[in-house]
Design an enzyme around this catalytic site. Structure first.
Site, PDB file in Angstrom:
ATOM      1  N   ASP A  22      50.462 133.086 103.652  1.00 24.19           N
ATOM      2  CA  ASP A  22      50.938 134.212 102.739  1.00 24.19           C
ATOM      3  C   ASP A  22      52.499 134.650 103.162  1.00 24.19           C
ATOM      4  O   ASP A  22      52.687 135.835 103.120  1.00 24.19           O
ATOM      5  CB  ASP A  22      50.016 135.116 102.643  1.00 24.19           C
ATOM      6  N   LYS A  53      56.293 136.116 102.730  1.00 27.24           N
ATOM      7  CA  LYS A  53      57.144 136.392 101.720  1.00 27.24           C
ATOM      8  C   LYS A  53      57.559 137.786 102.466  1.00 27.24           C
ATOM      9  O   LYS A  53      56.830 138.398 103.020  1.00 27.24           O
ATOM     10  CB  LYS A  53      56.370 136.704 100.558  1.00 27.24           C
ATOM     11  N   ASN A  56      55.488 140.821 102.866  1.00 27.23           N
ATOM     12  CA  ASN A  56      54.465 140.760 104.282  1.00 27.23           C
ATOM     13  C   ASN A  56      55.260 140.736 105.608  1.00 27.23           C
ATOM     14  O   ASN A  56      54.581 140.327 106.537  1.00 27.23           O
ATOM     15  CB  ASN A  56      53.490 139.576 104.108  1.00 27.23           C
ATOM     16  N   ASP A 103      49.176 141.530 106.674  1.00 26.37           N
ATOM     17  CA  ASP A 103      48.277 140.867 105.800  1.00 26.37           C
ATOM     18  C   ASP A 103      47.844 139.726 105.826  1.00 26.37           C
ATOM     19  O   ASP A 103      48.349 138.553 105.565  1.00 26.37           O
ATOM     20  CB  ASP A 103      48.933 141.023 104.107  1.00 26.37           C
ATOM     21  N   THR A 153      51.267 132.791  97.448  1.00 22.65           N
ATOM     22  CA  THR A 153      52.052 133.239  96.108  1.00 22.65           C
ATOM     23  C   THR A 153      52.911 131.981  95.718  1.00 22.65           C
ATOM     24  O   THR A 153      53.256 131.262  96.518  1.00 22.65           O
ATOM     25  CB  THR A 153      53.170 134.469  96.983  1.00 22.65           C
TER      26      THR A 153
END
Length: 283
Positions: free
Chosen positions: A96, A98, A101, A114, A133
């Site tokens: 995840d 991005k 995060n 996260d 995402t």
């Protein structure tokens, strides 16, 4: 302290997601990865006592600045490379990545936060869960071919591009259109002139369609990324030890200064109903 409504978790069927997110973090000791210290519960809520990173989200800084230069991007990419190397050595994929995060500590080092999509898969194993995402999802996840740690290196290339230009290379009006653009491949993307030749070369090597050709997933592993020309002269040892000076130093006046985060109104909802189903027995 992160506070979650237990009944909402059950209603939205996120029990497994919450369990995974909590179980991946406690054993982490690398300072570039977010710490979860303890979990607590009562009949209405779960509570997670988390490390306070007061520098704010990298995404907020990127939004305000538009894009980063090479050296700023290099530092934050380096933080992620080290965090990935640490997690992958424990058999954990992150899935995840991005800018939202990546949260800065009070010194300006970026930490991975996260862990809801993280998964312990062990070594040389694959998993088939569709998650992530849309703009950051690797082709093998879209095609349901099974994926491993190489999907994290794909997302590293996407992150680099977004930090350097202000937006990810693949994006469409909805997730399905975004996935179709991703499947056309990185070679179909025209890089802005401000992306240097070495940066573009590294992004393209991280975003190979075939996971077996991806930098970071070859026989030298993460060393191939660290030795790439774009990182020439970068002080990896200083980064690991925390002696390197970050490119952005957040203004943090005290251990309870939250001014680097957007403010939201207080939750005025009624307390949620009790949940005593027992799914959270090990919290």
């Amino acid at each position: 302290m992160k506070i979650l409504k237990k009944r909402h978790i059950v209603d939205t069927r996120q029990q497994e997601h919450i369990h995974k997110g909590a179980s991946k973090v406690p054993s982490v000791t690398l300072f570039l990865v977010f710490r979860l210290y303890r979990t607590f519960k009562d009949s209405k809520y779960l509570y997670m006592l988390l490390e306070a990173c007061l520098g704010g989200e990298l995404w907020t800084i990127l939004r305000d600045r538009g894009s980063f230069d090479d050296s700023t991007t290099r530092f934050y990419t380096g933080c992620v490379v080290e965090a990935f190397a640490y997690l992958h050595a424990k058999g954990i994929i992150y899935r995840d990545l991005k800018p939202e995060n990546l949260i800065l500590d009070s010194r300006g080092y970026a930490k991975l936060v996260d862990f809801g999509f993280a998964k312990k898969i062990g070594f040389c194993k694959k998993t088939w869960t569709f998650c992530g995402t849309p703009e950051y999802v690797a082709p093998e996840i879209i095609l349901n071919k099974g994926h491993d740690v190489s999907a994290d290196y794909w997302s590293l290339g996407i992150l680099m591009y977004e930090l350097l230009t202000g937006s990810p290379p693949f994006s469409g009006p909805d997730p399905m259109k975004t996935y179709n653009i991703i499947l056309r491949g990185i070679d179909m993307i025209e890089f802005p002139k401000k992306v240097t030749k070495n940066a573009a070369n590294l992004i393209k090597k991280l975003c190979r369609d075939s996971p077996s050709e991806r930098l970071g997933n070859l026989k030298n592993g993460v060393k191939d990324i660290q030795k790439h020309k774009w990182f020439e002269g970068f002080n990896w040892e200083g980064l690991k030890k925390g002696t390197l000076t970050p490119p952005i130093t957040p203004k943090v006046s005290s251990p309870i200064d939250t001014s680097n985060f957007d403010s939201f109104p207080e939750d005025t909802d009624e307390p949620p109903p009790d949940d005593n189903s027992g799914w959270d027995y090990d919290f």
